[in-house]
Design a protein around this motif. Structure first.
Motif, PDB file in Angstrom:
ATOM      1  N   THR A   1       0.681  -0.951  -0.166  1.00 51.72           N
ATOM      2  CA  THR A   1      -0.143   0.267  -0.126  1.00 51.72           C
ATOM      3  C   THR A   1       0.454   1.712   0.208  1.00 51.72           C
ATOM      4  O   THR A   1       1.773   1.527   1.066  1.00 51.72           O
ATOM      5  N   PRO A   2       0.826   1.986  -0.831  1.00 53.88           N
ATOM      6  CA  PRO A   2       1.577   3.967  -1.173  1.00 53.88           C
ATOM      7  C   PRO A   2       1.157   4.150   0.030  1.00 53.88           C
ATOM      8  O   PRO A   2       0.312   4.203   0.798  1.00 53.88           O
ATOM      9  N   THR A   3       2.455   5.154   0.999  1.00 56.18           N
ATOM     10  CA  THR A   3       2.271   5.992   1.886  1.00 56.18           C
ATOM     11  C   THR A   3       1.251   7.463   1.181  1.00 56.18           C
ATOM     12  O   THR A   3       2.308   7.198   0.416  1.00 56.18           O
ATOM     13  N   ILE A   4       1.705   7.956   1.967  1.00 52.82           N
ATOM     14  CA  ILE A   4       1.303   9.739   1.632  1.00 52.82           C
ATOM     15  C   ILE A   4       2.534   9.790   1.652  1.00 52.82           C
ATOM     16  O   ILE A   4       2.690  11.211   0.453  1.00 52.82           O
ATOM     17  N   GLU A   5       3.829   9.987   1.873  1.00 52.57           N
ATOM     18  CA  GLU A   5       5.287  10.661   1.640  1.00 52.57           C
ATOM     19  C   GLU A   5       5.380   9.951   0.340  1.00 52.57           C
ATOM     20  O   GLU A   5       6.313  10.639  -0.778  1.00 52.57           O
ATOM     21  N   ARG A   6       4.736   8.638  -0.696  1.00 53.24           N
ATOM     22  CA  ARG A   6       4.880   8.572  -1.468  1.00 53.24           C
ATOM     23  C   ARG A   6       3.877   8.758  -2.894  1.00 53.24           C
ATOM     24  O   ARG A   6       4.077   8.606  -3.654  1.00 53.24           O
ATOM     25  N   ALA A   7       3.678   9.597  -2.649  1.00 56.89           N
ATOM     26  CA  ALA A   7       1.711   9.454  -3.267  1.00 56.89           C
ATOM     27  C   ALA A   7       2.964  11.487  -4.427  1.00 56.89           C
ATOM     28  O   ALA A   7       4.168  12.118  -4.167  1.00 56.89           O
TER      29      ALA A   7
ATOM     30  N   CYS B   1      -4.076  18.073   3.083  1.00 58.83           N
ATOM     31  CA  CYS B   1      -4.321  17.171   2.576  1.00 58.83           C
ATOM     32  C   CYS B   1      -5.318  16.927   1.457  1.00 58.83           C
ATOM     33  O   CYS B   1      -6.790  16.887   2.810  1.00 58.83           O
TER      34      CYS B   1
ATOM     35  N   ARG C   1      -1.388  15.388  -1.423  1.00 58.51           N
ATOM     36  CA  ARG C   1      -0.487  16.404  -0.528  1.00 58.51           C
ATOM     37  C   ARG C   1      -0.180  17.323  -0.976  1.00 58.51           C
ATOM     38  O   ARG C   1       1.272  17.497  -2.561  1.00 58.51           O
TER      39      ARG C   1
ATOM     40  N   THR D   1      -4.517   6.107   8.501  1.00 64.75           N
ATOM     41  CA  THR D   1      -4.245   6.439   7.093  1.00 64.75           C
ATOM     42  C   THR D   1      -5.761   6.236   6.709  1.00 64.75           C
ATOM     43  O   THR D   1      -6.804   5.798   6.594  1.00 64.75           O
TER      44      THR D   1
ATOM     45  N   TYR E   1      -3.380   5.317   2.642  1.00 69.30           N
ATOM     46  CA  TYR E   1      -2.581   6.833   2.707  1.00 69.30           C
ATOM     47  C   TYR E   1      -1.993   6.803   3.528  1.00 69.30           C
ATOM     48  O   TYR E   1      -3.007   7.406   4.466  1.00 69.30           O
ATOM     49  N   PHE E   2      -1.282   6.893   4.552  1.00 69.38           N
ATOM     50  CA  PHE E   2      -0.871   7.889   5.405  1.00 69.38           C
ATOM     51  C   PHE E   2      -0.653   9.677   5.591  1.00 69.38           C
ATOM     52  O   PHE E   2      -0.417  10.175   4.844  1.00 69.38           O
TER      53      PHE E   2
END
Ligand code: HEM
Length: 450
Positions: A3-9, A55, A46, A337, A341-342
């Motif tokens: 699952t992608p984290t929001i840092e990697r959005a 966000c 973000r 999440t 996404y975080f």
């Protein structure tokens, strides 16, 4: 799959820099920024403005996660926390247990059945407004509709006929918007103390406070004689202690918030409705036919309300395309999440219904103004794909009030007049805090018959 984290959005460093610049330059074109973010990055994005992390979420299922499944991880947006116009929290700005308590106490005043007794006021005010105009006059429909909805709120909230006027309400709105804008700035407390415009608007609020406080004291002295909102709040008691639920300043703040929440949104929606009606003559004719059949030349009564179904659909469709509250704000109070996404604690989360209200999947021919879609079988769509009044435990407490006064206003005005938009150009927008007209809506008053 991980699952992608929001840092990697998908925000490349260069895009991020461009968007920060854009965001600052376009701070007054919030909708332009949101539309670009959605187009370029998708349903959850973000971005940063002035040290603040945002966000924004467009997808209805992700919005549901914030407003429903994970609502305990969020509080009302930071801008409300930074409000210094009011003395403390209100139904609109409070959180947690305090919010639930206020909601439990205040909500019954706005139940549909409780509102029935105000139907006559709503219709009479709309007719009085209509009778102020004459054929061929150019009026600002936005201004006129705000004045109408303010006059309705004043009659329903204050039985003792307060002397709050349009000018006071306008100053208060200006003050709240300025407070809203300043909330973004570091050093805002100092700026508020020295900024001449802020100080002037705060001074102009004082006579309004005095009038409302006098009404509160009068309601306290006359237990049981009044049934308006002020008296309702003054005599409300806490379930557990049976003590008064609110002190004088709390009632004052609740009433001020309620005046603002009720009249600007509803007035602006009505102006948009007249805009769309003017641009869509066949829709207008169908609405007029319904009004003629149901009301003829009579003043609308309570019994007519549920029969004006097409008129109500005009409002629903207006709120789809021009929802004054096209986004709402929350703040994460813990790490969580959303959609996998975080979201870090402290992030400012914006929930924007603008895109889903125009999504072809949920609303075929989304850019057309088609009130009949609300009377036809609806395509399957997520619950949060249409949310002009928000949703969940913080959904609009005045929804029934807004719809009722809106239907009576449209019907009473359309009984006699058509409001024809004067310009061929699309109206300029002011979208920082809502979907508003920048320069009003000039229309010509045209008599329907004779
Ligand atoms: C077309 C008119 C209106 C629109 C589009 C509208 C929209 C909204 C929205 C989107 C929210 C949710 C905000 C959030 O979740 O952060 C809200 C909340 C609220 N609205 Fe409205 N509103 C309208 C009319 C009214 C009226 C007529 C009243 C009062 C008579 C009112 C009073 C409130 C209050 C008190 C809240 C806060 C509820 C809570 O937090 O529990 N609104 N409104």
């Amino acid at each position: 799959m991980e699952t992608p984290t929001i840092e990697r959005a998908p925000l490349s460093p260069s895009a991020k820099g461009r968007y920060v610049r854009n965001a600052i330059m376009r701070i007054r074109d919030t909708l332009g920024l949101f539309t670009a973010l959605h187009r370029d990055y998708g349903d959850i994005v973000r971005y940063n403005i002035l040290f603040l992390e945002f966000c924004i979420i467009f997808d209805p299922d992700l919005i549901r996660e914030v407003l429903y499944e994970k609502r305990s991880s969020f509080e009302k947006g930071f801008i409300y926390k930074r409000n210094t116009v009011l003395h403390g929290p209100t139904l609109v700005t409070g959180d947690g247990e305090d919010h639930l308590r206020r909601r439990r106490i205040i909500q019954p005043f706005f139940h549909r059945k409780a509102l029935d007794k105000y139907a006559a006021i709503m219709a009479e005010r709309a007719i009085a407004k209509r009778e102020e105009w004459h054929r061929g006059q150019i009026i600002d429909a936005d201004r006129e509709m705000r004045h109408l909805t303010l006059s309705i709120s004043l009659e329903v909230f204050f039985e003792d006929k307060t002397r709050i006027d349009n000018e006071m309400a306008k100053n208060l709105i200006d003050l709240l918007i300025l407070d809203f804008q300043l909330a973004l700035l570091p050093g805002r407390q100092f700026i508020k103390r020295v900024l001449p415009r802020y100080r002037r608007l705060m001074r102009l609020k004082e006579p309004m406070d005095d009038i409302i406080r006098a009404s509160i004291r009068a309601a306290r002295a006359n237990a049981g004689e009044r049934t308006d909102l002020v008296a309702f709040l003054v005599h409300a008691t806490d379930e557990s202690t049976a003590a008064p639920a609110f002190d004088e300043f709390e009632v004052l703040d609740e009433v001020i918030e309620m005046l603002m929440a009720s009249h600007e949104t509803t007035g602006c929606t009505l102006a948009w409705a007249f805009y769309f009606l003017s641009r869509n003559p066949s829709v207008r004719e169908r609405m007029e036919q319904e009004i003629d059949a149901v009301l003829g030349r009579q003043t609308p009564t309570l019994a007519d309300y549920d029969r004006l179904v097409y008129t109500r659909a005009v409002l629903d469709e207006t709120l789809r395309l021009a929802s004054p509250s096209y986004y709402i704000g929350r703040r994460a109070i813990e790490d969580c999440t959303i959609g996998g996404y975080f979201i870090p604690a402290g992030a400012n989360v914006q929930l924007c219904c603008y895109a889903s209200h125009r999504n072809e999947r949920y609303f075929p021919h989304p850019h057309q103004f088609r009130p009949e879609r609300w009377l036809e079988p609806q395509p399957e769509r997520p619950r949060y794909a249409y949310m002009p009044f928000g949703a969940g435990s913080r959904g609009c407490v005045g929804e029934a009030f807004a719809l009722m006064s809106g239907v009576y206003a449209l019907a009473s005005i359309a009984q006699r007049y058509r409001l024809e938009v004067v310009s061929d150009q699309p109206p300029a927008l002011k979208t920082m805090a809502g979907y508003f007209f920048k320069n009003g809506l000039p229309v010509e008053v045209c008599e329907r018959q004779g």
